[in-house]
Design an enzyme around this catalytic site. Structure first.
Site, PDB file in Angstrom:
ATOM      1  N   GLU A 294       0.986  -1.208  -0.058  1.00  0.00           N
ATOM      2  CA  GLU A 294      -0.030   0.058   0.028  1.00  0.00           C
ATOM      3  C   GLU A 294       0.927   1.168  -0.133  1.00  0.00           C
ATOM      4  OE1 GLU A 294      -3.073   1.827  -0.734  1.00  0.00           O
ATOM      5  OE2 GLU A 294      -3.568  -0.238   0.024  1.00  0.00           O
ATOM      6  N   CYS A 328      -2.581   8.896   3.370  1.00  0.00           N
ATOM      7  CA  CYS A 328      -2.380   8.547   1.800  1.00  0.00           C
ATOM      8  C   CYS A 328      -3.620   8.652   1.233  1.00  0.00           C
ATOM      9  CB  CYS A 328      -1.766   7.051   1.493  1.00  0.00           C
ATOM     10  SG  CYS A 328      -2.861   5.682   2.619  1.00  0.00           S
TER      11      CYS A 328
END
Length: 527
Positions: A294, A328
């Site tokens: 990720e 993020c």
């Protein structure tokens, strides 16, 4: 190993409620927790390798970004040799742990959830101090970790039984999921509890052994969590706790021939390097290593000319400046159709000026510090460059205080090829760009190497449908903010350079930590 008090009849999964800090009793309890945790500052935490506690001569110090002179904890600088020892120890423990019944592994997760609930405000406080989260942001982090315990426990009960296949005449055939082996969990500092714990829990409940290597910015909560796992019944040699430089001991963990998988969350650059290292076969390596990655995001919110502009302003502000933009999933690009562009900018500028920045002890501060001095300098550098690429609407400089505080910054009239429109800044900086119509806005949103989260504000159902088809991100939200994914409801992970679309907190996630084995037995061939 299973406690009689651990119930497997837990009903349908439900997300853990958040603590309401507007209630006086909860506010007082949180203030008490902050005082309690501050009294534990400066403690030293050993490595745990194969169940043994190990210290080193060289140390790593974690500090409070709201007041950097305060040392939150002291940690060990693990060596390459120690990293190799950790993988070997985990490999030895794997053969035993993989045979532990699924129900017992799941029970460990459920007991972990109960311990987390009992210690919730204490854990909130650690996150406030070590990584600069405000009270609600810290509590959401711990709530998500509790959700992972409950959700992955239920998921493993579903996956832990033989899976039905198309029947074959004359055979008894089925599929079962088995664990992979030794895993290395490399989490980020920004969700130091939820992401760290989620990747660890997924590894453990599926029958793998794991080495947890937290970020040097946030090692305390990981050390506490690993101890909670031990308290919940996870054997000490099943989960190792390892701190040390990523460039040396971290690479050793990734490269080791007996490492079977790496679960990573962090920057694009670090993720790509891990992926590259994992593809290089080492002497004696028996498998193709699996990576669960990720990585970054450059997330956009599209504001259509048929949007509720007030709702869009609020959603953009919360998405861009919640936890100082250090997510993020944060909105770092607002793409606004020209008919409502000036109205949106005027209202956004007023909204952002109301945001209070300061130390996390004060719950009236919506923004705390960024994580480190290095991060602060990088962000301020982007702001200085951004002022040349657009028009400063709000913020633009360091905020007062002893910590790493930066004003929430909005820069308008930014070109789609500008650095602040294309590069991940990971701080409280929002680029606003004008689009001539909805089609151009979608084109701009997709003009990125990333594809993690996004949002669209529009009252037009045809445009919403169009965005659902063409906006290329892993997590897309309509008429709401682009942060705050909830376990079970919003499986999380992105496309392109945002990673391998892992979909944590979803029904596919545990399969990344398992491999499938089919068994077909001819009926009547055995007595």
């Amino acid at each position: 190993m299973t406690s009689p008090a651990t119930s497997f009849h837990r009903g349908e999964f439900q997300n853990e409620p958040f603590v309401d800090f507007t209630k006086p009793e909860n506010r007082k309890a949180m203030e008490d927790a902050l005082r309690q945790v501050k009294g534990m500052f400066g403690r030293e935490y050993p490595l745990t390798i194969g169940g043994e506690k190990i210290t080193t001569v060289d140390k790593i110090r974690s500090t409070n970004p709201s007041l950097p002179k305060e040392v939150v904890g002291v940690f060990q600088k693990g060596t390459v040799e120690m990293a190799n020892q950790a993988v070997e120890a985990a490999h030895r423990a794997f053969d035993r742990w993989k045979r532990v019944p699924v129900e017992e592994r799941v029970a460990c997760l459920y007991r972990t959830a109960e311990i987390l609930r009992k210690r919730r405000l204490e854990l909130d406080a650690w996150l406030c101090y070590e990584i600069g989260k405000t009270w609600p942001e810290a509590d959401a982090d711990i709530a998500e970790l509790i959700d992972f315990c409950e959700y992955y426990g239920r998921e493993m009960m579903r996956l832990g039984v033989p899976q039905k296949l198309t029947p074959m005449r004359g055979e008894n055939n089925y599929l079962k999921y088995i664990p992979l082996g030794v895993g290395v969990v490399i989490p980020p500092w920004n969700f130091a509890a939820a992401i760290m714990g989620g990747m660890t829990l997924a590894s453990v409940v599926t029958g793998n052994t794991v080495i947890v290597k937290p970020s040097s910015e946030s090692p305390t909560i990981a050390a506490i969590f690993v101890d909670i796992l031990y308290e919940a019944g996870v054997p000490r040699d099943v989960v190792s706790y390892f701190t040390g430089p990523g460039s040396t001991s971290g690479e050793a963990l990734v490269k080791h021939a007996k490492t079977r998988f790496i679960a990573f969350t962090g920057s694009k650059e670090a993720g790509l390097r891990i992926n590259e290292q994992a593809t290089k076969t080492q002497p004696g390596q028996l498998w193709v290593k699996r990576t669960v990655l990720e990585m970054g995001g450059k997330d956009a919110i599209v504001v259509d000319d048929e949007a509720d502009v007030d709702a869009a302003v609020e959603g953009v502000a919360l998405s861009a400046f919640g936890y100082q933009g250090q997510k993020c999933s944060a909105c770092s690009r607002a793409i606004v159709v020209e008919k409502v562009y000036d109205e949106f900018l005027a209202k956004l500028g007023e909204r952002v000026k109301k945001i209070k920045v300061g130390p996390i002890e004060d719950p009236s501060n919506f923004m705390g510090p960024v994580i480190s001095e290095a991060a602060m300098m990088t962000i301020l550098g982007y702001i200085d460059h951004g002022k040349k690429e657009g028009r400063l609407i709000a913020g633009g400089k360091r905020a007062p205080g002893d910590g790493y505080f930066i004003e929430p910054t909005v820069i308008a009239d930014v070109d789609r090829k500008a650095r602040i429109f294309q590069e991940e800044i990971f701080g409280p900086v929002l680029a606003v760009t004008k689009a001539k119509d909805f089609d151009e806005a979608l084109s701009m949103a997709n003009d990125s190497e990333f594809g993690l989260t996004g949002a669209v504000y529009s009252r037009n159902p045809q445009k919403i449908e169009r965005a659902a088809e063409d906006f290329h991100v892993g997590n897309l939200y309509m008429n709401r903010k682009c942060t705050g994914a909830m376990v079970g409801a919003h499986p999380f992970g992105g496309f392109n350079m945002s990673g391998t679309d892992s979909k944590s907190g979803g029904q596919d996630y545990l399969l990344l930590f398992l491999q499938a084995k089919t068994i077909a037995e001819k009926i009547g061939a055995t007595k």
